[in-house]
Design an enzyme around this catalytic site. Structure first.
Site, PDB file in Angstrom:
ATOM      1  N   LYS A 184       0.860  -1.193   0.000  1.00 32.52           N
ATOM      2  CA  LYS A 184       0.000   0.000   0.000  1.00 32.52           C
ATOM      3  C   LYS A 184       0.888   1.231   0.000  1.00 32.52           C
ATOM      4  O   LYS A 184       1.884   1.276   0.729  1.00 32.52           O
ATOM      5  CB  LYS A 184      -0.925   0.016   1.219  1.00 32.52           C
ATOM      6  N   GLU A 193      -9.605   7.499   3.274  1.00 34.65           N
ATOM      7  CA  GLU A 193      -9.526   7.814   4.714  1.00 34.65           C
ATOM      8  C   GLU A 193     -10.057   9.210   5.015  1.00 34.65           C
ATOM      9  O   GLU A 193      -9.693  10.202   4.352  1.00 34.65           O
ATOM     10  CB  GLU A 193      -8.067   7.686   5.198  1.00 34.65           C
TER      11      GLU A 193
HETATM   12  O1  KIV Z   1      -1.397   2.394   8.677  1.00 35.91           O
HETATM   13  C1  KIV Z   1      -2.595   2.090   8.742  1.00 35.91           C
HETATM   14  O2  KIV Z   1      -3.060   1.493   9.714  1.00 35.91           O
HETATM   15  C2  KIV Z   1      -3.452   2.472   7.633  1.00 35.91           C
HETATM   16  C3  KIV Z   1      -4.912   2.248   7.780  1.00 35.91           C
HETATM   17  C4  KIV Z   1      -5.480   3.277   8.654  1.00 35.91           C
HETATM   18  C5  KIV Z   1      -5.595   2.211   6.472  1.00 35.91           C
HETATM   19  O3  KIV Z   1      -2.969   2.980   6.670  1.00 35.91           O
END
Ligand code: KIV
Length: 295
Positions: free
Chosen positions: A128, A197
């Site tokens: 991600k 988010e």
């Molecule tokens: O780092 C994290 O926990 C996240 C989530 C809030 C999506 O990016």
């Protein structure tokens, strides 16, 4: 290829998640995607067995597990270390690793090498990365290199200094337009899903309707294709009030405190350990000792 590791038997894959987006048109609630963060082996094991679809080793590990003030100090080596531990606990869910701040912000080749480390060394099935239009080229490079990418737009905590705090994004028409453009850019670059988010639910709903990949919301309302929460927020394992959007499903922090208080009390009052909790000298050794003393 003679071996197909971890496939079949309900294993969640990237193509399966993409398919859920299409199925959601007919039965939206049945096909919602569930995602939670995990940072260690036991919690990863428990949540995988409980049936969560996506386990995210979020860079929130820096705050909730390592005690940093923001996600910014988290290093690549720390993120890899936690991803490896989670990998050992996850069999069914899709394992996604967050790339930490600084590991994908410079040279594209270096960013690609860093992303590959999550796949090759830590066993992540996707990475991600935060950011929209600015990440177009990077997301394309990663997907060309067979690394599935989950995007993340709206409030991107790694931009805390640029944003001036952790604020809901997309509240004005121009800001909403920018978040929408970011989401479309992430989709066009080849990401397989996007985290939305901290944004108005109406905007998240519009993005969800207008992209062909699943949206996974956190503080973005109920109309996304899935939801994600930070595990420590939902379990009451942080030392502050959880954000408005994070429902607390248990108070494990209080359970731990109570257990530790009870243990201290039991040790100090002599109630722990009991004779039943002690090892004993075998009877044969005891009787030999008695004979030796008698002589
Ligand atoms: O780092 C994290 O926990 C996240 C989530 C809030 C999506 O990016």
């Amino acid at each position: 290829m003679s071996i197909l590791p971890r496939q079949g038997g309900g294993k969640i894959t990237v193509p399966e998640l993409l398919q859920r987006k299409n199925l959601a048109a007919d039965s939206p609630n049945q096909n919602k995607i569930t995602c939670l963060t995990a940072y260690d082996y036991p919690t990863a094991h428990l949540m995988d067995e409980a049936g969560v679809d996506v386990v995210l080793v979020g860079d929130s590990v820096g705050m909730v597990m390592l005690g940093y003030d923001s996600t910014l100090p988290l290093t690549l080596e720390e993120a890899l270390h936690h991803t490896k531990a989670v990998r050992r606990g996850v069999r069914r869910a899709l394992l996604v690793a967050d790339m930490p701040y600084g590991s994908y912000h410079g040279d594209l080749n270096e960013s690609l090498r860093n992303a590959m480390r999550f796949v090759k060394e830590a066993g992540a099935e996707a990475v991600k990365i935060e950011g929209g239009e600015r990440r177009l080229e990077l997301i394309s490079r990663l997907t060309e290199a067979e690394i599935p990418v989950m995007g993340h737009v709206g409030l991107t905590p790694q931009s805390v200094n640029a944003l001036g705090g952790y604020r809901v994004q997309g509240k004005t028409p121009a800001a909403a337009e920018q978040v929408l453009r970011d989401a479309r850019a992430v989709e066009a670059a080849g990401a397989f899903a996007i985290v939305l988010e901290a944004m108005p639910r109406e905007l998240a709903a519009e993005i969800t309707r207008s992209v062909s990949i699943p949206t996974i919301g956190i503080g973005a309302g109920p109309d996304c294709d899935g939801q994600v929460l930070v595990l420590h927020d939902m379990l009451g394992l942080t030392f502050q009030e959880p954000p408005k959007f994070a429902r607390r499903y248990a108070n494990i922090g209080e359970t731990i405190s109570q257990a530790v208080r009870q243990y201290c009390e039991d040790v100090q009052s002599g109630q722990f350990p009991t004779d039943a909790e002690s090892y004993h000298t075998p009877a044969s050794v005891k009787s030999r000792k008695a004979i030796a003393i008698a002589r």
